[in-house]
Design an enzyme around this catalytic site. Sequence first.
Site, PDB file in Angstrom:
ATOM      1  N   GLY A 431       0.743  -1.243   0.193  1.00 50.27           N
ATOM      2  CA  GLY A 431      -0.120   0.153  -0.082  1.00 50.27           C
ATOM      3  C   GLY A 431       0.901   1.146  -0.060  1.00 50.27           C
ATOM      4  O   GLY A 431       2.178   1.072   0.017  1.00 50.27           O
ATOM      5  N   GLY A 433       0.404   5.320   1.758  1.00 48.42           N
ATOM      6  CA  GLY A 433      -0.368   6.313   2.303  1.00 48.42           C
ATOM      7  C   GLY A 433       0.377   7.786   2.405  1.00 48.42           C
ATOM      8  O   GLY A 433       1.420   7.893   1.581  1.00 48.42           O
ATOM      9  N   GLY A 434      -0.246   8.578   3.409  1.00 49.29           N
ATOM     10  CA  GLY A 434       0.487  10.006   3.221  1.00 49.29           C
ATOM     11  C   GLY A 434       1.879   9.859   3.807  1.00 49.29           C
ATOM     12  O   GLY A 434       2.535  10.784   3.652  1.00 49.29           O
ATOM     13  N   PHE A 435       2.385   8.944   4.588  1.00 49.50           N
ATOM     14  CA  PHE A 435       3.378   8.803   4.981  1.00 49.50           C
ATOM     15  C   PHE A 435       4.694   8.377   3.987  1.00 49.50           C
ATOM     16  O   PHE A 435       5.784   8.891   3.891  1.00 49.50           O
ATOM     17  CB  PHE A 435       3.612   8.024   6.233  1.00 49.50           C
ATOM     18  CG  PHE A 435       4.998   7.992   7.192  1.00 49.50           C
ATOM     19  CD1 PHE A 435       5.453   9.211   7.667  1.00 49.50           C
ATOM     20  CD2 PHE A 435       5.990   7.042   6.877  1.00 49.50           C
ATOM     21  CE1 PHE A 435       6.652   9.024   8.471  1.00 49.50           C
ATOM     22  CE2 PHE A 435       7.147   6.996   7.358  1.00 49.50           C
ATOM     23  CZ  PHE A 435       7.468   7.811   8.173  1.00 49.50           C
ATOM     24  N   GLY A 436       4.078   7.421   2.976  1.00 53.68           N
ATOM     25  CA  GLY A 436       5.020   6.756   2.322  1.00 53.68           C
ATOM     26  C   GLY A 436       4.363   5.499   1.922  1.00 53.68           C
ATOM     27  O   GLY A 436       3.402   5.180   2.293  1.00 53.68           O
ATOM     28  N   LYS A 437       5.243   4.583   1.139  1.00 47.95           N
ATOM     29  CA  LYS A 437       4.838   3.249   0.643  1.00 47.95           C
ATOM     30  C   LYS A 437       4.943   2.291   2.039  1.00 47.95           C
ATOM     31  O   LYS A 437       5.671   2.647   3.046  1.00 47.95           O
ATOM     32  CB  LYS A 437       5.854   2.843  -0.264  1.00 47.95           C
ATOM     33  CG  LYS A 437       5.588   3.430  -1.748  1.00 47.95           C
ATOM     34  CD  LYS A 437       6.514   2.702  -2.790  1.00 47.95           C
ATOM     35  CE  LYS A 437       6.249   3.465  -4.215  1.00 47.95           C
ATOM     36  NZ  LYS A 437       6.935   3.010  -5.297  1.00 47.95           N
ATOM     37  N   VAL A 438       4.087   1.466   1.879  1.00 47.06           N
ATOM     38  CA  VAL A 438       4.084   0.355   3.080  1.00 47.06           C
ATOM     39  C   VAL A 438       4.590  -0.811   2.599  1.00 47.06           C
ATOM     40  O   VAL A 438       3.984  -1.417   1.535  1.00 47.06           O
ATOM     41  CB  VAL A 438       2.528   0.583   3.532  1.00 47.06           C
ATOM     42  CG1 VAL A 438       2.663  -0.447   4.704  1.00 47.06           C
ATOM     43  CG2 VAL A 438       2.359   1.779   4.134  1.00 47.06           C
ATOM     44  N   LYS A 452       6.372   1.089   7.130  1.00 41.95           N
ATOM     45  CA  LYS A 452       6.084   2.423   6.510  1.00 41.95           C
ATOM     46  C   LYS A 452       7.333   3.282   6.144  1.00 41.95           C
ATOM     47  O   LYS A 452       8.152   3.792   7.211  1.00 41.95           O
ATOM     48  CB  LYS A 452       5.073   3.247   7.337  1.00 41.95           C
ATOM     49  CG  LYS A 452       3.853   2.682   7.258  1.00 41.95           C
ATOM     50  CD  LYS A 452       2.711   3.559   7.763  1.00 41.95           C
ATOM     51  CE  LYS A 452       1.268   2.923   7.942  1.00 41.95           C
ATOM     52  NZ  LYS A 452       0.387   3.963   8.551  1.00 41.95           N
ATOM     53  N   ASP A 548      -7.901  12.117   8.794  1.00 37.27           N
ATOM     54  CA  ASP A 548      -8.153  11.432   7.450  1.00 37.27           C
ATOM     55  C   ASP A 548      -8.675  10.388   7.653  1.00 37.27           C
ATOM     56  O   ASP A 548      -8.371   9.173   7.248  1.00 37.27           O
ATOM     57  CB  ASP A 548      -7.008  11.301   6.631  1.00 37.27           C
ATOM     58  CG  ASP A 548      -6.963  11.111   5.289  1.00 37.27           C
ATOM     59  OD1 ASP A 548      -8.212  11.327   4.660  1.00 37.27           O
ATOM     60  OD2 ASP A 548      -6.185  10.632   4.640  1.00 37.27           O
TER      61      ASP A 548
END
Length: 755
Positions: A431, A433-438, A452, A548
């Site tokens: 995935g 998200g806002g922080f970066g890739k997971v 993350k 969010d």
Amino acid sequence: MKNADRTLAILTLLASLLPPLITLSYAQLQDEARALLNIKQAVGLKSPNLASWSTSSNGGPCVGKWAGVTCDSSQRIIQLNMSGLSGFKLEGVLPNDAFSNLTSLRSLDFSYNRLKSPFPSLDNLKNLHDLNFSQNHFNGNLPQTIFNLPNLVELRLNENNLTGRIPEGISNLKGLELIWLGGSNKFESPLPKGLALLPNVEILTLAGSAFEENLPKEWAVWVNLTYLNLHTNKFTGDLPSEWGSKFTKLQKLSLYENHLTGKIPDSWKGMISMKEFRLRDNYLSGPVPSWLAQLANVNASVDLKCNYLRGPYPQWFSDANTWMGNCFDSASRSHDDKCRDDNTCEDGPPKSDGKKNSTAAIIGVVVAVAVFCVILVILYILWSRAYVPRSRRLRRDTGAEDWVVPQGVRRFTYKEILKATKSFDKSCEIGEGGFGKVYFGKLEDGKHVAVKRAGDFSHQGMKEFQNEITLLSRLHHRHLVRLEGFCDDKDEQILVYEYMVNGNLHRHLFEKEAVLLNWYRRLEIALTVAQGLDYLHSFAEPPIIHRDVKPSNILLDDNMAAKVSDFGISKANLDMDTHISTRPAGTAGYVDPEYFLRRHLTTASDVYGYGVVLLELITGQLSIDHKRLEDYNLVAWFKPRKIKQGIQAVIDPRLGSNFPVEAYDEVAEIAMDCTAFERGDRPTMKFVASKLEQILSGLIPPPEHFQPVSSTTSEGKASSMQVSPATSRTGATGEVLLTYIKLDPTFNATAFEPR
């Protein structure tokens, strides 16, 4: 002739009396109509539902069929139902004499509104049978006027802001059967002795108040009792043995989150009708009663975790309809942390003779403990600066001061992260998200984690990253995704979380390959997410605004229990001392509409996003969908359709007709309140969680809810094709109602710990 004269005289007398009687009856009807118009003028001018309340209506309230009004054959008003009014709430103060002329009333329901104190007089309503003013904004003491209703059977004033003692005058209501006074009210000890003088009590709810006393054994006179709810108070002492032989009709008993001690009385095996037996988070000791197995055999839910019970492992806990599991996280409980994070407990329950310690002794202990803790903190800081290796502290050359890694958080090396993620191989991506890739990661000990990795645009200063880790390390709740550790090597900023094997809610609601979530699972998810957000708003320090809230940030574990993800200091104000944030955030369809007017977010903004998620759980539709021609926005589509056509017009058709209509109708009302345009009209997450818990407590899961889960591949990564509608060990309220029993030290409990 004399008889004829006598008859004529009687007829003449009756004829002379008839006009005054007709005039009196007409005057009464006029008084009733005038009373309703006064109510409308005071609190209902904004409600379109009261448009029928008008002098232009032919024949008045009864003949003109005024909304919410029910009359008897003589055209007297006997029922007034103003509950919620389909989303248009009554607001303000009722006139003191609002009901004085409605003397024939038997039922009075003004629940789910925004009415405020002072409470109106009810002294003239001698025929009143049931009274419901729950879910309003009344404060102060319980209104004395209630105790002047000799025929009252049902009393509902739950979910207001009432305080003080419950007066002894309640003993005047000899016919009282149903007493609902729990929720957000905060009544105080002592309980009125007059309660024991009411022989017909069937339901009593006083949950969430501040009672600090022993449970009254005198209540054993309530032989018709079916539901007793006293959870989240400070009741002390032993469980009354006298209740056992008398409460044979009791079906639901909620005494959790109190300070109760002693054994579970053997006499309680006489409670043969029990369906819910909830005693978690107390100080109960002694053996687990063998007769509890009988409750398991009749599909009753038994919840005893976070006590000090001992003995051999009860085999009946393996039954699908009972639960075993971890203690509640101490941060989410109102009393002490006797249940530690590693599922061990203090040495034993507190000894109590039912008497309070003196104030002086308590103050002395508190001061001594505080001084001791301060000394320990100072010594620890000095020791850590002198002896903690620099490998355990972030580097000075990053521009940040020396910083000790929070306890319980692991600092990974970059090499360990590379090995766990196969050097961030594309095959491990799960995935973004806002922080970066997971990435999916597998540690050397075999544990699965979610990694993350900060992207170029989310990379923050080292001080901010330190703060992120510090804050996340303090957040411990069963419905928040847990931080396992971090990595700051090679100028990387990496957060390592527990791995949620069944992915996110968005996938299970909207992707074709996911298996359908049944109606019960959806309500469970709704409740657990509400509890997680309530923790962020009410217990985190500083309070956290998620910013969010959406289905892709709601993750599901191997038991399909929901946890909130993607929260942290980036969601809190930079000053770390307020719940208000001015930084833009959010996803289209879930953003608080008032954000565009005021350009700042509050906890009410999260409530709006949560409300949209709730609508998605109900409808199975996306928050923004350009294929939905009636209205792209789900909030705008849902509200008028629900109000005009009812829940059947908005329910996810995949659920079919086999769902609890009344429960979903209530949940829909909650969702509409959460998505109100004005923040002041939205409830708090605490209120939402309480309401959903109440709704779920009265529901029975469908049979397919207990199918086993098989949701992981050989690599441990989620496989949506393998996810069943599935079971969890969660109970009817959506809380983790899994029973964790403190066994004897010699007993091996490891084998029975939940996954």
